[in-house]
Design a protein around this motif. Sequence first.
Motif, PDB file in Angstrom:
ATOM      1  N   UNK A  91       8.843  15.622  -3.401  1.00 40.99           N
ATOM      2  CA  UNK A  91       8.015  15.038  -2.354  1.00 40.99           C
ATOM      3  C   UNK A  91       8.374  13.567  -2.201  1.00 40.99           C
ATOM      4  N   UNK A  92       8.519  13.138  -0.958  1.00 40.21           N
ATOM      5  CA  UNK A  92       8.808  11.742  -0.684  1.00 40.21           C
ATOM      6  C   UNK A  92       7.561  11.089  -0.114  1.00 40.21           C
ATOM      7  N   UNK A  93       7.160   9.971  -0.693  1.00 38.22           N
ATOM      8  CA  UNK A  93       5.944   9.305  -0.272  1.00 38.22           C
ATOM      9  C   UNK A  93       6.274   8.188   0.706  1.00 38.22           C
ATOM     10  N   UNK A  94       5.880   8.379   1.971  1.00 36.91           N
ATOM     11  CA  UNK A  94       6.131   7.394   3.001  1.00 36.91           C
ATOM     12  C   UNK A  94       4.877   7.254   3.845  1.00 36.91           C
ATOM     13  N   UNK A  95       4.958   6.426   4.874  1.00 38.03           N
ATOM     14  CA  UNK A  95       3.839   6.290   5.787  1.00 38.03           C
ATOM     15  C   UNK A  95       3.018   5.049   5.531  1.00 38.03           C
ATOM     16  N   UNK A  96       1.954   4.906   6.327  1.00 36.51           N
ATOM     17  CA  UNK A  96       1.115   3.714   6.254  1.00 36.51           C
ATOM     18  C   UNK A  96       0.470   3.546   4.885  1.00 36.51           C
ATOM     19  N   UNK A  97       0.022   4.647   4.308  1.00 37.86           N
ATOM     20  CA  UNK A  97      -0.673   4.542   3.025  1.00 37.86           C
ATOM     21  C   UNK A  97       0.238   3.984   1.944  1.00 37.86           C
ATOM     22  N   UNK A  98       1.482   4.461   1.887  1.00 37.89           N
ATOM     23  CA  UNK A  98       2.423   3.959   0.896  1.00 37.89           C
ATOM     24  C   UNK A  98       2.685   2.471   1.103  1.00 37.89           C
ATOM     25  N   UNK A  99       2.791   2.047   2.361  1.00 38.61           N
ATOM     26  CA  UNK A  99       3.054   0.642   2.659  1.00 38.61           C
ATOM     27  C   UNK A  99       1.865  -0.233   2.255  1.00 38.61           C
ATOM     28  N   UNK A 100       0.653   0.226   2.550  1.00 38.00           N
ATOM     29  CA  UNK A 100      -0.537  -0.530   2.176  1.00 38.00           C
ATOM     30  C   UNK A 100      -0.653  -0.642   0.664  1.00 38.00           C
ATOM     31  N   UNK A 101      -0.354   0.445  -0.053  1.00 33.53           N
ATOM     32  CA  UNK A 101      -0.403   0.415  -1.514  1.00 33.53           C
ATOM     33  C   UNK A 101       0.572  -0.622  -2.061  1.00 33.53           C
ATOM     34  N   UNK A 102       1.762  -0.693  -1.499  1.00 35.03           N
ATOM     35  CA  UNK A 102       2.741  -1.685  -1.936  1.00 35.03           C
ATOM     36  C   UNK A 102       2.229  -3.096  -1.684  1.00 35.03           C
ATOM     37  N   UNK A 103       1.598  -3.320  -0.542  1.00 36.38           N
ATOM     38  CA  UNK A 103       1.068  -4.640  -0.227  1.00 36.38           C
ATOM     39  C   UNK A 103      -0.036  -5.037  -1.204  1.00 36.38           C
ATOM     40  N   UNK A 104      -0.880  -4.078  -1.569  1.00 38.43           N
ATOM     41  CA  UNK A 104      -1.952  -4.367  -2.521  1.00 38.43           C
ATOM     42  C   UNK A 104      -1.376  -4.707  -3.886  1.00 38.43           C
ATOM     43  N   UNK A 105      -0.350  -3.948  -4.311  1.00 38.46           N
ATOM     44  CA  UNK A 105       0.286  -4.223  -5.601  1.00 38.46           C
ATOM     45  C   UNK A 105       0.777  -5.669  -5.684  1.00 38.46           C
ATOM     46  N   UNK A 106       1.357  -6.129  -4.590  1.00 38.89           N
ATOM     47  CA  UNK A 106       1.941  -7.467  -4.584  1.00 38.89           C
ATOM     48  C   UNK A 106       0.891  -8.560  -4.727  1.00 38.89           C
ATOM     49  N   UNK A 107      -0.363  -8.260  -4.399  1.00 38.10           N
ATOM     50  CA  UNK A 107      -1.425  -9.263  -4.500  1.00 38.10           C
ATOM     51  C   UNK A 107      -2.085  -9.288  -5.874  1.00 38.10           C
ATOM     52  N   UNK A 108      -1.840  -8.277  -6.695  1.00 37.07           N
ATOM     53  CA  UNK A 108      -2.536  -8.163  -7.980  1.00 37.07           C
ATOM     54  C   UNK A 108      -1.808  -8.932  -9.082  1.00 37.07           C
ATOM     55  N   UNK A 109      -2.590  -9.503  -9.973  1.00 36.91           N
ATOM     56  CA  UNK A 109      -2.058 -10.240 -11.107  1.00 36.91           C
ATOM     57  C   UNK A 109      -1.988  -9.334 -12.342  1.00 36.91           C
ATOM     58  N   UNK A 110      -1.112  -9.661 -13.307  1.00 38.56           N
ATOM     59  CA  UNK A 110      -1.071  -8.880 -14.552  1.00 38.56           C
ATOM     60  C   UNK A 110      -2.457  -8.786 -15.190  1.00 38.56           C
ATOM     61  N   UNK A 111      -2.812  -7.588 -15.593  1.00 41.26           N
ATOM     62  CA  UNK A 111      -4.119  -7.349 -16.181  1.00 41.26           C
ATOM     63  C   UNK A 111      -5.136  -6.807 -15.198  1.00 41.26           C
ATOM     64  N   UNK A 112      -4.810  -6.813 -13.915  1.00 38.68           N
ATOM     65  CA  UNK A 112      -5.751  -6.324 -12.906  1.00 38.68           C
ATOM     66  C   UNK A 112      -5.935  -4.819 -13.019  1.00 38.68           C
ATOM     67  N   UNK A 113      -7.163  -4.358 -12.803  1.00 35.11           N
ATOM     68  CA  UNK A 113      -7.511  -2.936 -12.774  1.00 35.11           C
ATOM     69  C   UNK A 113      -8.378  -2.735 -11.537  1.00 35.11           C
TER      70      UNK A 113
END
Length: 299
Positions: A91-113
Amino acid sequence: MTRSQQSSEWKRQLMDVVEGDFDVKDQVLQKLHERKKQREAISVKKRIGLIVAATLVLGGTTAFAAMKVYELKNDQGEAVVRVSETTEPEVDFTGDRAEIMNQIRETLQPGARVGVYIAGPDNPDKNVSFMEIPLVVTGQTELQKKVGGFFEIPQELVGGYKFVKGDINHQLNEDAAAFFDEMVKDAERDNKKVLVRDLPDNPKLQYLYLTYKASKGEVYVNLTNFENMKWISDEARPNDTVEKVTVQQKEALYHVRKLKDKEAKYVQIYQDDKKRLIEVRTTAPDITKEDLLKIAEKL
């Protein structure tokens, strides 16, 4: 009600958890890792943002065509690892949801949950994701303090592989199911497409990832805490190889996975007395099956 839990480990690996009544301790973790390495990239250093994400899915699992199952059992004869041969395409994960998840990851600091809910056509089952950005530790002594008695972290592996770094991912809290359900309700009530909420810390270790390096390349020692788990599942594609081997006078599994430009090799051994699964992995072409078996023998 049947529920599932997906997890993205390294390069968005897929995990499903399915059982009747949804109890995080006794049910979610019971079949954690279902279809765990469906899109595995193996290399720890290639994990996007050094992240582990678990997704709570309100629905059933995807069926797949399995031909043969290899099992690794505990001392009671119960299967703790199941590797199923399958011809189902990845399965290949693409689309708006995958892009939004990547954007959220980039905003999180180490230790974030955090818990993340994204509404829309890319998320028809109303998945709620749990993401943890672990702290990468480069000192073996410092990491050992965080790990405690779960595992004695060697400074060097058989073959001269030196400790480089490690990181820990922690367990979900027992009230996670209710928390995620509430997130979905709040998002729908307020008509929010994206909802992100901080989750409380949990000191209990779930995964430990260790990186070692020598002249031949890197070796990854990955450990899974089975304190609240029953078994995990993996898949073997048509070009993969799975075979039974012996490590520490116990039955173990050796798996070779064909990637686009390389070969991933790993050994899995379950230590019943410690309630932990150890995986010794590499994508380095010069590191052989025998090298991995020797390393696993001494862990």
